[in-house]
Design an enzyme around this catalytic site. Sequence first.
Site, mmCIF file in Angstrom:
data_model
loop_
_atom_site.group_PDB
_atom_site.id
_atom_site.type_symbol
_atom_site.label_atom_id
_atom_site.label_comp_id
_atom_site.label_asym_id
_atom_site.label_seq_id
_atom_site.Cartn_x
_atom_site.Cartn_y
_atom_site.Cartn_z
ATOM 1 N N PHE A 113 0.753 -1.191 0.165
ATOM 2 C CA PHE A 113 0.111 0.059 -0.100
ATOM 3 C C PHE A 113 0.925 1.266 -0.028
ATOM 4 O O PHE A 113 1.666 1.330 0.819
ATOM 5 C CB PHE A 113 -0.851 0.030 1.218
ATOM 6 C CG PHE A 113 -1.922 0.999 1.020
ATOM 7 C CD1 PHE A 113 -2.884 1.094 0.379
ATOM 8 C CD2 PHE A 113 -1.832 2.173 2.014
ATOM 9 C CE1 PHE A 113 -3.975 1.999 0.194
ATOM 10 C CE2 PHE A 113 -2.932 3.213 2.106
ATOM 11 C CZ PHE A 113 -3.894 3.095 0.929
ATOM 12 N N LYS A 210 -11.088 -2.289 8.652
ATOM 13 C CA LYS A 210 -11.704 -3.025 7.324
ATOM 14 C C LYS A 210 -12.498 -4.117 7.970
ATOM 15 O O LYS A 210 -13.563 -4.193 8.327
ATOM 16 C CB LYS A 210 -10.277 -3.241 6.328
ATOM 17 C CG LYS A 210 -9.813 -2.255 5.929
ATOM 18 C CD LYS A 210 -8.537 -2.587 5.250
ATOM 19 C CE LYS A 210 -7.509 -1.456 4.607
ATOM 20 N NZ LYS A 210 -8.331 -0.675 3.596
#
Lengths: 397, 397
Positions: A113, A210
């Site tokens: 990421f 998440k």
Amino acid sequence: MTDFTATRAMFHMPEDVIYLDGNSLGPLPRAAMERMQGTLRDEWGEMLITGWNRAGWMAQPRDIGDRIARLIGAEAGQVVLGDTLSIKVYQALAAALELRPDRRVILTDSGNFPSDLYMAEGLIRTLDRGHELRIVAPEEVAGAITDEVAVTLITEVDYRTGRLHDMADVTARAHAAGALTVWDLAHSAGALPVDVAGAGADFAVGCTYKYLNGGPGAPAFIYVAPRHAETAFPALSGWLGHDAPFAFEPAYRPGAGIERMRVGTPPVLAMAALEAATDVWDGVDMDDLRARSIELSEMFIKGVEAACPMLTLASPRDPAQRGSQVSFRFEEGYAAMQALIARGVIGDFRAPDIMRFGFTPLYISEAEVETAIRIVTDVMQNRLWDLPEHRTRHAVT
Amino acid sequence: MTDFTATRAMFHMPEDVIYLDGNSLGPLPRAAMERMQGTLRDEWGEMLITGWNRAGWMAQPRDIGDRIARLIGAEAGQVVLGDTLSIKVYQALAAALELRPDRRVILTDSGNFPSDLYMAEGLIRTLDRGHELRIVAPEEVAGAITDEVAVTLITEVDYRTGRLHDMADVTARAHAAGALTVWDLAHSAGALPVDVAGAGADFAVGCTYKYLNGGPGAPAFIYVAPRHAETAFPALSGWLGHDAPFAFEPAYRPGAGIERMRVGTPPVLAMAALEAATDVWDGVDMDDLRARSIELSEMFIKGVEAACPMLTLASPRDPAQRGSQVSFRFEEGYAAMQALIARGVIGDFRAPDIMRFGFTPLYISEAEVETAIRIVTDVMQNRLWDLPEHRTRHAVT
């Protein structure tokens, strides 16, 4: 056997929505509403400053850490919550580099990421000692672990493709080369069984908004292997990581073990929602979850591939090599995702051409996956994405 | 004229409590309850991932920053919210040191909050380039600003004594010596008029859970003077400080101006409470607030000193040299404060012997100050603190 009908009932889900984006933001656990109201009214409102002791606010980052520990193969006292994932990456990386003072390479992969890469860049610039952030393709990581490498900084599950690294293998190779490992579990924690202790991971960091459903921008977590916990020095040496925060000593002394990875005053309101979200996991077996996640993902791939040849699978075909998401490449992926969202199938898009769909057994059923396949098919076969309104870019994609 | 009866009505206050600890944790704004419920139910619950665009979550750190800007003498676009105050200290200090690469001294004072010192220590250790954290007595700061000093790191209002630094004078001296300034406004923002632009401050950081009533552990803020905003480089270079976060580029490019001081995903739930708390300030004139704060503090000092000779004023006697708190020294201050809290007067204690009382006109009246004086007098004159139960130390003091 985990009861996924029961876990589904623990979430609020809007009408007419099939939510395949829990890999980006988990849905609202019903208990979070009541818990938050209690924290506002009965704790902050009534206890005021005394809430730090009476409501246990100060211990929350550790208490919730103990509960998340189980989901990632750690033990109580090895995980603490706080800050954001980016900050936790910086902490872990800074500590790891200090433990390998003679080495200059941070090894990462191009599937990591971007914020992990950016934080590493910022740290390298701050250190100004000639460190290098070496970025290789995900499949080249194993071969790139040389004795120049101080630390590997790898996200276990690729945020775009869902590709899953072999944590135990990479860690073993790193150790054999004298390097340390920092694992980013953003797309692993709550998504599949993780075993940081079994794999021998040195540091792990992760996010809770998440698959852990802690709410938008919920606090991050950090794990430090017990063998480093008393030697890893916190670059971000805030007062709550001090051995005696309320002694207000002028000089910093790191707290015991994982405590030193705390930095500033904990975000109590965010912790309240996260704590309620953590309750959902009490009856969940991670192997059951993994089996179910694979079932749902395989069903989706099969259905979509059969009907939509214009979509190219971007995720590994072997479910053992995937996390809990499925991605397809499509040149007009942005517009296609907007068309799906308009029809109640919520996934997301990642530049340049990735359509992501997350499969989260806690609240997604087979029937929903079937409906999702039907809607994807309709949108793709009938080019329903090909409208100006679906091409308008939003700030957040 | 500011209507303090109206602001008082905006807060929830427990029965039988006189809350003189808003300098540590502000009370619950009534609007925060409803706002939070809406954010949970209507935004997170119903919009799910689309809340980032539809509910404006991504813009919140800047939007709230614009509103706090007015309270500290900054303009819109110069303040952003996020992280904790400790993290913001690190960011400001790292950026300032990079702007003064040839200097090695961070000048601070012994009245600074320990976490500021600890974060500076951690940064110095990370830089490993021979920087020195030079700690002088508060009254010696002006004289200690030499041309060795890269940056001053000063908390405007001393957390223990309430002593107020002259921000304009210290800043002018720093600039004359070629140094930069980082101001910690933890006990200033919302407590008294602050004018970062007028004083010429280079960086300022602050917290929102004290006088700004944002809730326990609410996000911090950072201000960067426009002349540095495009050159100050963020050491904590997270994705939301990137010029194009959703382009997911592999290399970091700092965002425009203050945006680059954002780091990770913003804490949306905490921001919701803070936003509601920020509404309280809409009708408040900071000069009115200051005048009222001085009235209340003077009344308290006069009343307590007249009746309790065993308490020694630790704050400056001249109200122009104080923030919005009054501190007394008393050897058994811990027990005395516990006895007061047991009787509904909530202040706090700071080691080794400081009893702190905050005066916050938004919700504290003259009548309450009178009652508080009566209760302090009773506790002190009749040694009501002299009980084992009041000597038992809690984790958080």
